[in-house]
Design an enzyme around this catalytic site. Structure first.
Site, PDB file in Angstrom:
ATOM      1  N   GLU A 140     -18.297 115.705  78.971  1.00 23.60           N
ATOM      2  CA  GLU A 140     -19.680 114.966  79.384  1.00 23.60           C
ATOM      3  C   GLU A 140     -20.487 115.097  80.444  1.00 23.60           C
ATOM      4  O   GLU A 140     -20.047 114.018  81.649  1.00 23.60           O
ATOM      5  CB  GLU A 140     -18.504 113.756  79.886  1.00 23.60           C
ATOM      6  CG  GLU A 140     -17.944 113.366  77.917  1.00 23.60           C
ATOM      7  CD  GLU A 140     -17.839 111.896  78.481  1.00 23.60           C
ATOM      8  OE1 GLU A 140     -18.413 110.554  78.270  1.00 23.60           O
ATOM      9  OE2 GLU A 140     -16.389 111.271  77.337  1.00 23.60           O
ATOM     10  N   GLY A 160     -15.126 112.684  69.445  1.00 26.98           N
ATOM     11  CA  GLY A 160     -14.463 112.041  69.173  1.00 26.98           C
ATOM     12  C   GLY A 160     -14.057 111.052  70.017  1.00 26.98           C
ATOM     13  O   GLY A 160     -14.344 111.230  70.877  1.00 26.98           O
ATOM     14  N   HIS A 161     -13.001 109.702  69.884  1.00 27.93           N
ATOM     15  CA  HIS A 161     -13.020 108.313  70.089  1.00 27.93           C
ATOM     16  C   HIS A 161     -12.154 108.500  72.071  1.00 27.93           C
ATOM     17  O   HIS A 161     -12.098 109.955  71.563  1.00 27.93           O
ATOM     18  CB  HIS A 161     -12.459 107.561  69.494  1.00 27.93           C
ATOM     19  CG  HIS A 161     -12.626 106.370  69.300  1.00 27.93           C
ATOM     20  ND1 HIS A 161     -11.835 105.329  70.073  1.00 27.93           N
ATOM     21  CD2 HIS A 161     -13.267 105.429  69.284  1.00 27.93           C
ATOM     22  CE1 HIS A 161     -12.790 104.096  70.103  1.00 27.93           C
ATOM     23  NE2 HIS A 161     -14.075 104.247  69.318  1.00 27.93           N
ATOM     24  N   THR A 162     -12.267 107.990  72.431  1.00 29.76           N
ATOM     25  CA  THR A 162     -11.270 107.984  73.802  1.00 29.76           C
ATOM     26  C   THR A 162     -10.168 108.205  73.381  1.00 29.76           C
ATOM     27  O   THR A 162      -9.656 107.227  73.007  1.00 29.76           O
ATOM     28  CB  THR A 162     -11.968 106.967  74.699  1.00 29.76           C
ATOM     29  OG1 THR A 162     -13.512 106.545  74.944  1.00 29.76           O
ATOM     30  CG2 THR A 162     -11.017 107.113  76.355  1.00 29.76           C
ATOM     31  N   GLY A 163      -9.469 109.264  74.039  1.00 29.32           N
ATOM     32  CA  GLY A 163      -8.109 109.029  73.665  1.00 29.32           C
ATOM     33  C   GLY A 163      -8.162 109.901  72.642  1.00 29.32           C
ATOM     34  O   GLY A 163      -6.508 109.938  71.877  1.00 29.32           O
ATOM     35  N   SER A 164      -8.970 110.774  71.602  1.00 27.80           N
ATOM     36  CA  SER A 164      -8.463 111.472  70.766  1.00 27.80           C
ATOM     37  C   SER A 164      -7.491 112.788  70.985  1.00 27.80           C
ATOM     38  O   SER A 164      -7.331 113.217  69.798  1.00 27.80           O
ATOM     39  CB  SER A 164      -9.856 111.783  69.972  1.00 27.80           C
ATOM     40  OG  SER A 164     -10.728 111.956  70.291  1.00 27.80           O
ATOM     41  N   GLY A 165      -7.352 113.353  72.016  1.00 22.29           N
ATOM     42  CA  GLY A 165      -7.178 114.505  72.219  1.00 22.29           C
ATOM     43  C   GLY A 165      -8.465 115.552  73.150  1.00 22.29           C
ATOM     44  O   GLY A 165      -7.847 116.745  73.199  1.00 22.29           O
ATOM     45  N   LYS A 166      -9.671 115.477  72.917  1.00 21.92           N
ATOM     46  CA  LYS A 166     -11.186 116.298  73.197  1.00 21.92           C
ATOM     47  C   LYS A 166     -10.545 116.442  74.730  1.00 21.92           C
ATOM     48  O   LYS A 166     -10.438 117.967  74.589  1.00 21.92           O
ATOM     49  CB  LYS A 166     -12.238 115.610  73.579  1.00 21.92           C
ATOM     50  CG  LYS A 166     -12.527 114.736  72.481  1.00 21.92           C
ATOM     51  CD  LYS A 166     -13.939 114.208  72.737  1.00 21.92           C
ATOM     52  CE  LYS A 166     -14.046 112.697  73.849  1.00 21.92           C
ATOM     53  NZ  LYS A 166     -13.777 111.699  73.430  1.00 21.92           N
ATOM     54  N   SER A 167      -9.884 115.883  75.666  1.00 24.06           N
ATOM     55  CA  SER A 167      -9.767 116.345  77.723  1.00 24.06           C
ATOM     56  C   SER A 167      -8.778 117.461  76.872  1.00 24.06           C
ATOM     57  O   SER A 167      -8.034 118.147  77.871  1.00 24.06           O
ATOM     58  CB  SER A 167      -9.520 115.606  77.890  1.00 24.06           C
ATOM     59  OG  SER A 167     -10.940 114.675  78.523  1.00 24.06           O
TER      60      SER A 167
END
Lengths: 277, 291
Positions: free
Chosen positions: B171, B40-47
């Site tokens: 990552e 998902g894009h940066t800021g998509s909530g992955k972290s």
């Protein structure tokens, strides 16, 4: 005349047993894009630190735009060089994007009028003007590196050094910053020295210097270097996709091009080859 | 160990003017012993998502099932510690967290925190160092003298020393050279294949997703927008482009060739799969026919 001229440069860290940079000699002509590649620990970053006088060489000389780099000349020499580092988060000082870009000029006592004009020019150049009042910390990685680049461009350097400047970015951020640099280089006739292990960044260069154990072991055009196929891994580069594919096709006995082709040319070659079947 | 999310919502700073919803109605399952990639894009909530995997964050609404534990907004912060041992998280640039005098001491720090005797912790550290392929002579060195790739492995060993059932990596190859990247990915697949460890990998490298993952979770704006095998997720190029996600290089190249009369079915995701379908469509070396 070469804008960067390095001759017999050697540097050894106090605790280590072998020199990190060992008798390195090279020239870079004004307006060239030269990539320096090598695996982690090969001496690339030490070389960059020597070039901008963060480290002082044990022996050998560095001439930048006709000035010999010495303790006395280091500040003048740095006027001609802009450097973008690996980690975008380690190089911000300003509360806003515009403040951050102004920082380098504040250090050089540039007058306020000129500063305001140049901040605008630099941010427009990297496509970040609309972000001028934003907090740098809240930008994406690619945007942060473009702001760092604007800070460097605002002081109008002749030479741009990229020290693994794209390695912490996602693929989109990476192509974003590379395109910006390409445009700037053409427009301003910048000399670019990029220290990298990114194959796409290396492919932009006019020539590539390969460093290993502190020594240059090869100098070639990207085209010629990419012929090495899987040996590129040992040089700290990845194997280009088209080279991997060619190797795998050859293993199956399929007719393949005799020389390295990039993806677009390989696709052309393959569909022409298919017509002869 | 299986982990599942049941309608999880998460707000940062709820009830304040800065309230921000980072996860929206997330339901998903991370199957035991498998390799799951989160993209998902940066800021998509992955972290934010991965911090729910061992209750570093607790859902504001909904619940997370971690093995036989249920975590929701009301779960007490007591007794969460065992979860941190069962689910190990390797954060981005974990080498920034190294601090000890020697590599061995740094790796042993985790087990010692969980009450293991110093001798047992050292043994666990030695084993973890072996797992990540750190040479014995490096163990007595300062972690700060090592190369970037070696430091990354020390940090991963520090998490492995706790012998987690689930290993989460954010990552793990960012900033490494190609050889370092390959070493880390080989290590992670080996842990999954040989020790049936459950792996969750956050990555931007679609080639790694195609090559290693069995399940893919796609996040956008705090929600899960797609879940499935790599083949399912990468099958719709237009949908991916709409979500600003790239295809794996092999699929991208196959799509390019398809416009010139080549035919691929299913869409190849790795170089090997691409070549397997491509070779029969090409003439052999020396002008022989390939039938």
């Amino acid at each position: 005349m070469a804008i960067i001229s390095v001759s017999n440069l050697t540097y050894q860290y106090a605790q280590s047993e072998a020199p990190a940079v060992n008798d390195v000699t090279f020239d870079v002509e004004a307006g060239d894009w030269v990539a320096i590649v090598g695996h982690n620990g090969s001496g690339k970053s030490t070389l960059a630190k020597l070039l901008i006088g963060i480290l002082a060489a044990d022996s050998g000389t560095i001439d930048i735009a006709g000035t010999r780099l010495t303790e006395a000349s280091v500040w003048d020499v740095r006027e001609t060089i802009g450097m973008v580092f690996q980690n975008p988060d380690n190089q911000f000082v300003g509360a806003t994007v515009a403040d951050d870009v102004a920082f380098g000029m504040e250090n050089r006592h540039v007058s306020r009028d000129v500063m305001i004009r140049r901040v605008k020019e630099a941010l427009l150049q990297v496509g970040m003007w609309e972000f001028r009042d934003r907090e740098p910390a809240r930008l994406s990685g690619g945007q942060k590196q473009r702001v760092a680049l604007a800070g460097v461009m605002a002081v109008a350097p002749k030479i741009l050094i990229l020290d693994e400047a794209t390695s912490m970015l996602d693929p989109e951020g990476r192509s974003d910053i590379l395109n910006t640099i390409k445009t700037l280089k053409q427009k301003l006739n910048l000399t670019v020295l990029s220290i990298t292990h990114d194959i796409d960044e290396a492919a932009q260069a006019d020539r590539i210097l390969v460093i290993d154990d502190g020594r240059f072991i090869e100098e070639a055009t990207p085209q010629a270097l990419f012929e090495h196929g899987s040996d590129l891994i040992a040089m700290g580069l990845d194997v280009p996709f088209s080279a991997k594919l060619t190797e795998l096709l050859a293993q199956r006995g399929v007719a393949v091009p005799a020389h390295y082709l990039d993806e677009g040319s390989l696709a052309d070659w393959l569909w022409k080859s298919r017509l002869t079947k | 160990m299986e982990i599942s999310f049941d309608k999880v919502g998460f707000w940062y700073q709820p009830g304040t003017p800065f309230a921000f919803q980072a996860l929206k109605d997330v339901s998903l399952t991370i199957p035991s012993g498998q390799f799951t990639a989160v993209i998902g894009h940066t800021g998509s909530g992955k972290s934010t998502l991965i911090q729910h995997l061992n209750a570093l964050l607790k859902p504001t609404t909904g619940r997370v099932l971690i093995g036989d534990r249920t975590i929701d907004a009301k779960t007490s912060n007591k007794h969460l510690k065992p979860l941190r041992k069962t689910v190990g998280i390797v954060f981005q640039f974990p080498e920034n967290q190294l601090f000890e005098e020697t590599v061995l001491k740094d790796i042993a720090f985790g087990p010692q925190n969980f009450g293991v005797t110093s001798q047992a912790a050292t043994e666990m550290a030695q084993q973890a160092a072996k797992q990540v392929g750190l040479a014995d002579e490096l163990l007595t060195r300062s972690p700060f003298e090592l190369s970037g790739g070696q430091m990354r492995r020390v940090a991963i060993a520090g998490v492995l020393a706790l012998r987690p059932d689930v290993l989460v990596l954010d990552e793990p190859t960012a900033g490494l050279d190609p050889r370092g990247r390959r070493d880390v990915m080989t290590l992670v697949t080996k842990l999954q294949r040989e020790q049936q460890m459950t792996i969750v990998l956050i990555t931007h490298q679609m080639d790694d997703v195609a090559r290693y993952a069995q399940n893919v979770v796609v996040m956008a704006k705090g929600a899960v927008v797609k879940q499935g095998t790599p083949q399912t997720v990468f099958s719709d190029a237009n949908w991916l482009a709409d979500h600003q996600l790239a295809l794996p290089s092999a699929a991208e190249f196959a799509a390019q060739l398809s416009q010139h009369g080549f035919h691929f079915d299913p869409l190849p995701l790795t170089e090997e799969a691409l070549v397997a379908q491509l070779a029969p469509q090409l003439p052999l070396k020396g002008g022989q026919h390939n039938e």
